[in-house]
Design an enzyme around this catalytic site. Structure first.
Site, PDB file in Angstrom:
ATOM      1  N   LEU A 113      11.530 -19.729  -4.333  1.00 41.91           N
ATOM      2  CA  LEU A 113      10.711 -19.126  -3.677  1.00 41.91           C
ATOM      3  C   LEU A 113       9.234 -19.332  -5.036  1.00 41.91           C
ATOM      4  O   LEU A 113       9.076 -19.333  -5.686  1.00 41.91           O
ATOM      5  CB  LEU A 113      11.386 -17.631  -3.487  1.00 41.91           C
ATOM      6  CG  LEU A 113       9.914 -16.570  -3.587  1.00 41.91           C
ATOM      7  CD1 LEU A 113       9.945 -17.130  -1.606  1.00 41.91           C
ATOM      8  CD2 LEU A 113      10.051 -14.871  -3.884  1.00 41.91           C
TER       9      LEU A 113
ATOM     10  N   HIS B   8       3.096   3.524  -9.092  1.00 47.07           N
ATOM     11  CA  HIS B   8       2.869   1.952  -9.270  1.00 47.07           C
ATOM     12  C   HIS B   8       3.888   1.491  -9.913  1.00 47.07           C
ATOM     13  O   HIS B   8       3.858   0.676  -9.475  1.00 47.07           O
ATOM     14  CB  HIS B   8       1.130   1.882 -10.090  1.00 47.07           C
ATOM     15  CG  HIS B   8       0.191   2.050  -8.797  1.00 47.07           C
ATOM     16  ND1 HIS B   8      -0.438   1.849  -8.045  1.00 47.07           N
ATOM     17  CD2 HIS B   8      -0.872   2.661  -9.428  1.00 47.07           C
ATOM     18  CE1 HIS B   8      -1.193   2.290  -8.022  1.00 47.07           C
ATOM     19  NE2 HIS B   8      -1.680   3.246  -8.886  1.00 47.07           N
TER      20      HIS B   8
ATOM     21  N   ASP C  40       0.519  -0.871  -0.143  1.00 46.53           N
ATOM     22  CA  ASP C  40      -0.375   0.079   0.348  1.00 46.53           C
ATOM     23  C   ASP C  40       1.218   1.128   0.214  1.00 46.53           C
ATOM     24  O   ASP C  40       1.935   1.151   0.539  1.00 46.53           O
ATOM     25  CB  ASP C  40      -0.651  -0.074   1.228  1.00 46.53           C
ATOM     26  CG  ASP C  40      -1.875   0.859   1.033  1.00 46.53           C
ATOM     27  OD1 ASP C  40      -2.150   0.863  -0.039  1.00 46.53           O
ATOM     28  OD2 ASP C  40      -2.511   1.033   2.141  1.00 46.53           O
TER      29      ASP C  40
HETATM   30  C1  FPP Z   1      -2.099   0.093  -3.047  1.00 47.95           C
HETATM   31  O1  FPP Z   1      -1.564   1.004  -2.803  1.00 47.95           O
HETATM   32  C2  FPP Z   1      -1.472  -0.735  -4.629  1.00 47.95           C
HETATM   33  C3  FPP Z   1      -2.620  -1.299  -5.057  1.00 47.95           C
HETATM   34  C4  FPP Z   1      -3.660  -1.034  -5.724  1.00 47.95           C
HETATM   35  C5  FPP Z   1      -1.563  -1.546  -6.786  1.00 47.95           C
HETATM   36  C6  FPP Z   1      -0.433  -2.732  -6.533  1.00 47.95           C
HETATM   37  C7  FPP Z   1       0.540  -2.406  -7.535  1.00 47.95           C
HETATM   38  C8  FPP Z   1       1.979  -2.393  -7.509  1.00 47.95           C
HETATM   39  C9  FPP Z   1       2.948  -2.463  -6.257  1.00 47.95           C
HETATM   40  C10 FPP Z   1       1.938  -2.148  -8.735  1.00 47.95           C
HETATM   41  C11 FPP Z   1       3.527  -3.913  -9.281  1.00 47.95           C
HETATM   42  C12 FPP Z   1       2.821  -4.884  -9.066  1.00 47.95           C
HETATM   43  C13 FPP Z   1       2.997  -6.184  -9.746  1.00 47.95           C
HETATM   44  C14 FPP Z   1       2.839  -7.102  -9.016  1.00 47.95           C
HETATM   45  C15 FPP Z   1       4.254  -6.046 -10.763  1.00 47.95           C
HETATM   46  P1  FPP Z   1      -2.562   2.446  -3.450  1.00 47.95           P
HETATM   47  O2  FPP Z   1      -2.249   3.052  -4.476  1.00 47.95           O
HETATM   48  O3  FPP Z   1      -4.340   2.427  -3.171  1.00 47.95           O
HETATM   49  O4  FPP Z   1      -1.869   3.425  -2.704  1.00 47.95           O
HETATM   50  P2  FPP Z   1      -2.497   4.918  -1.883  1.00 47.95           P
HETATM   51  O5  FPP Z   1      -3.229   4.127  -0.297  1.00 47.95           O
HETATM   52  O6  FPP Z   1      -1.534   5.615  -1.693  1.00 47.95           O
HETATM   53  O7  FPP Z   1      -3.262   5.514  -2.579  1.00 47.95           O
END
Ligand code: FPP
Length: 268
Positions: free
Chosen positions: A122, A28, A11
């Site tokens: 892994l 992201h 997150d």
């Molecule tokens: C939550 O942060 C994150 C997500 C919903 C997406 C997670 C995706 C990645 C880490 C990208 C790469 C992943 C892979 C598997 C290649 P948020 O955007 O909700 O953060 P915020 O709470 O700050 O808005």
């Protein structure tokens, strides 16, 4: 595989980007680098299964552009990383319902799973279009009869340590069944900033915790908690029942042995 199962709610991508005056998509993208770093660091830290929460069923409610960005990122990641995973002995799998995912992403998932199927170092599991509640429902629907053991086996290994970055402290429908006895570590670090050192610190905290699995744990010097008290323990040892006295082996009040902890994890 007999290492730890670590699960991470990644997150903070959006806030990381916003704090830098950049579009959320940049967060992201930077998050993808953190995924690479984490996967690379995991085996040497005693992790044998790493489950990453990439996209929940509720994430479909985000703006369409953000959803597309994320799905594209997953496809690109799977394409570019599958070979590297294979070289590193990483077996990649995807959890979640795939039918709703774009066909090219489904193809990338199938290819990555095929290419890395022999990986032993892994187990990397990416949760995409995932809901813990749906996963439990699916398991119950497929197991006849749906016993605890059968559902556990269907869902996969129990989580030892669940980490959530970004400062929030909730589970957000992630691995609800498998995390029944997980240790939880919440860190304010935003996911794009997450480094091997943060993973190491979370594991250090985990190893310092006492895992009791609902039982009572007593100092090793006492070895077993005797519900009848120290006096009867002494008497039992005079009677020649020393080590087993009041062991509570069948009353559930014993120190979980390494074996029983292993069994809990292995029966999944
Ligand atoms: C939550 O942060 C994150 C997500 C919903 C997406 C997670 C995706 C990645 C880490 C990208 C790469 C992943 C892979 C598997 C290649 P948020 O955007 O909700 O953060 P915020 O709470 O700050 O808005």
């Amino acid at each position: 595989m007999d290492g730890l199962h670590v699960a991470i709610i990644m997150d903070g991508n959006g806030r990381w980007a916003t704090a830098r005056g950049r579009p959320r998509a940049d967060g992201h993208r930077a998050g993808t680098e953190a995924v690479r770093r984490t996967v690379e660091a995991a085996p040497a830290l005693g992790i044998s299964t790493l489950t990453l929460y990439a996209f929940s069923t509720d994430n479909w409610h985000r703006p369409q552009t953000e959803v597309s960005t994320l799905l594209d990122l997953f496809r690109t990641y799977l394409h570019s990383e599958a070979r590297r995973c294979r070289e590193q002995g990483v077996r990649l799998r995807v959890l979640g319902r795939r039918e709703r995912l774009p066909v090219p992403l489904q193809a990338a998932i199938n290819r990555a799973e095929r290419l890395t199927a022999a990986g032993q170092a892994l187990d990397l599991r990416l949760a995409i279009n995932y809901s813990g509640r749906d996963a439990i429902l699916d398991a119950i629907g497929r197991c006849t009869p749906p016993t605890r053991e059968a559902v556990s086996r269907y869902l996969g290994p129990e989580v030892d340590l669940l980490i959530r970055t970004g400062g929030e402290q909730r589970l957000s429908d992630f691995l609800l069944w498998e995390s029944a006895y997980a240790e939880l570590v919440f860190t304010p670090r935003m996911w794009p900033d997450f480094e091997a050192a943060d993973l190491r610190a979370a594991l250090q905290e985990f190893h310092g915790r006492e895992r009791r699995f609902g039982r009572l744990l007593v100092p090793q010097t006492l070895r077993w908690l005797d519900p009848r008290g120290a006096e009867s323990r002494e008497k039992s040892s005079e009677d020649g029942n020393g080590d087993q006295a009041g062991a509570g082996a069948d009353d559930g009040h014993c120190v979980p042995s390494r074996d029983s902890v292993e069994q809990r994890r292995n029966h999944a």
